[in-house]
Design an enzyme around this catalytic site. Sequence first.
Site, PDB file in Angstrom:
ATOM      1  N   SER A 187       0.797  -1.226   0.000  1.00 19.93           N
ATOM      2  CA  SER A 187       0.000   0.000   0.000  1.00 19.93           C
ATOM      3  C   SER A 187       0.830   1.277   0.000  1.00 19.93           C
ATOM      4  O   SER A 187       0.333   2.311  -0.424  1.00 19.93           O
ATOM      5  CB  SER A 187      -0.965  -0.016   1.189  1.00 19.93           C
ATOM      6  N   HIS A 215      -5.453  -3.471  -2.412  1.00 14.28           N
ATOM      7  CA  HIS A 215      -5.202  -2.488  -3.477  1.00 14.28           C
ATOM      8  C   HIS A 215      -5.223  -3.093  -4.871  1.00 14.28           C
ATOM      9  O   HIS A 215      -4.818  -2.453  -5.819  1.00 14.28           O
ATOM     10  CB  HIS A 215      -3.870  -1.777  -3.244  1.00 14.28           C
ATOM     11  N   LYS A 246     -12.021   0.393  -1.023  1.00 19.51           N
ATOM     12  CA  LYS A 246     -11.149   1.106  -1.954  1.00 19.51           C
ATOM     13  C   LYS A 246     -11.811   1.143  -3.340  1.00 19.51           C
ATOM     14  O   LYS A 246     -12.704   1.941  -3.548  1.00 19.51           O
ATOM     15  CB  LYS A 246      -9.765   0.476  -1.923  1.00 19.51           C
TER      16      LYS A 246
HETATM   17  C1  PLP Z   1      -6.609  -0.309   3.352  1.00 18.97           C
HETATM   18  C2  PLP Z   1      -6.009  -1.628   3.618  1.00 18.97           C
HETATM   19  C3  PLP Z   1      -6.617  -2.518   4.505  1.00 18.97           C
HETATM   20  C4  PLP Z   1      -7.788  -2.109   5.347  1.00 18.97           C
HETATM   21  O1  PLP Z   1      -8.953  -1.995   4.630  1.00 18.97           O
HETATM   22  P1  PLP Z   1     -10.192  -1.190   5.228  1.00 18.97           P
HETATM   23  O2  PLP Z   1     -11.344  -1.734   4.502  1.00 18.97           O
HETATM   24  O3  PLP Z   1      -9.928   0.256   4.957  1.00 18.97           O
HETATM   25  O4  PLP Z   1     -10.241  -1.470   6.700  1.00 18.97           O
HETATM   26  C5  PLP Z   1      -6.068  -3.773   4.644  1.00 18.97           C
HETATM   27  N1  PLP Z   1      -4.964  -4.136   3.961  1.00 18.97           N
HETATM   28  C6  PLP Z   1      -4.342  -3.299   3.103  1.00 18.97           C
HETATM   29  C7  PLP Z   1      -3.122  -3.754   2.366  1.00 18.97           C
HETATM   30  C8  PLP Z   1      -4.842  -2.020   2.919  1.00 18.97           C
HETATM   31  O5  PLP Z   1      -4.215  -1.178   2.103  1.00 18.97           O
END
Ligand code: PLP
Length: 400
Positions: A187, A215, A246
């Site tokens: 990320s 992602h 996302k």
């Molecule tokens: C954003 C993210 C999460 C968490 O996801 P949410 O739905 O925002 O809680 C988990 N793992 C990775 C790699 C992320 O980038």
Amino acid sequence: MTNTAARPQLQYLHDALEELKAKNQYFHLRVLDGEQKPVATFDGKEVINLSSNNYLGLTTHPKLRRAAIDATRKYGVGSGAVRTITGTMKIHMELEEQIARFKKVEACVVFQSGFTANAGTVSAILGKEDLIISDELNHASIIDGCRLSRATIKVFKHKDLADCERVLKETENWPGKKLLITDGVFSMEGDIADLPKLCDLAERFNCIMMVDDAHSLGVLGNRGRGTIDHCGVHGRVDIQVGTLSKAIGAIGGYVCGSKDLIDFLYHRARPFLFSTSHPPSVTATCQAAFELLDSEAGEKLIKKLWANTKFFKNKLKKLGFKTGASETPITPILVGDAGKAFEFSRELFAEGVLAMAIGFPTVPEGKARLRTIVTATHKRADLGHAAEIIGRVGSKIGVV
Ligand SMILES: *Cc1c(COP(=O)(O)O)cnc(C)c1O
């Protein structure tokens, strides 16, 4: 009573905040006024937004908006209980089946967020006699899940297969279960895990294989199926985690895998058991999002996302910025010093570009950066303009 500031019990928090201010690590939350869009108004100022995870622009998509409103009319605003009591609605089950089909796996369970999906899963399936082999840049929710499981945690250097193999050899005769865990797309770097080789290692050393695809859903693979599809490792990853927050544009997390895995999580994952399920509007939004993804309209959005990504990355490279090993729409602009990264971000904002600075503890000390993400819905002209401003401000403060 609001006059709690004077109570001495929490003075240490005040002191800690003062320390952050002294180290130039204190921030104010940027407040969005209106919709999450490629050009949006934060703190009363209209800026080109390079800091959302809204890859496909679905946060404001008319079909998703309609689905949320219709579901609210039909089913109300809340589910009223945790999944295991009375909070499992028919649409919850339908969404899980839909995600499982999309991901080409047997079954799926949806959590309240990607964070709880990771933390809840790792802590449920492992115990203190077990071993976790984890990439050093794995997401915080994986790290917390690992800690909650009380298993032994061994970290290998980022994407370093030789280091991973070293750890696996050293622990070859581990008596408990072993879990090899990695982000699919990292990320903060935007690079992609070498899943075929990691799967080889997991198979050779008899590990459970788990990938966090937060992602990559809606970004990589056929119609956005994620890194497992992109890397051609269907059937070799035991546990696929992802987020609905996302590219999907709403909120939530999911775990995909075998029927037994999902059935076990229904019985043992603590966020599933002890925290209320999604309201109908969220679930219906996600259903509409997966329907869109698995269509020609979705394909078009993903194409646009990648065209914008290439365009913007090229611009940054031509301007001389260091963008690390990124292979995805996440493009870091490496700065180093946290103070300088925050200054860069502040100046950009004043000039009309929102690119958040990321420092410790999200990335290691000395590796501060701006993190940019373009989306399918950015206009070329806006991306070009943003790059021009980034170049000008970057050279003024000495980043390039
Ligand atoms: C954003 C993210 C999460 C968490 O996801 P949410 O739905 O925002 O809680 C988990 N793992 C990775 C790699 C992320 O980038």
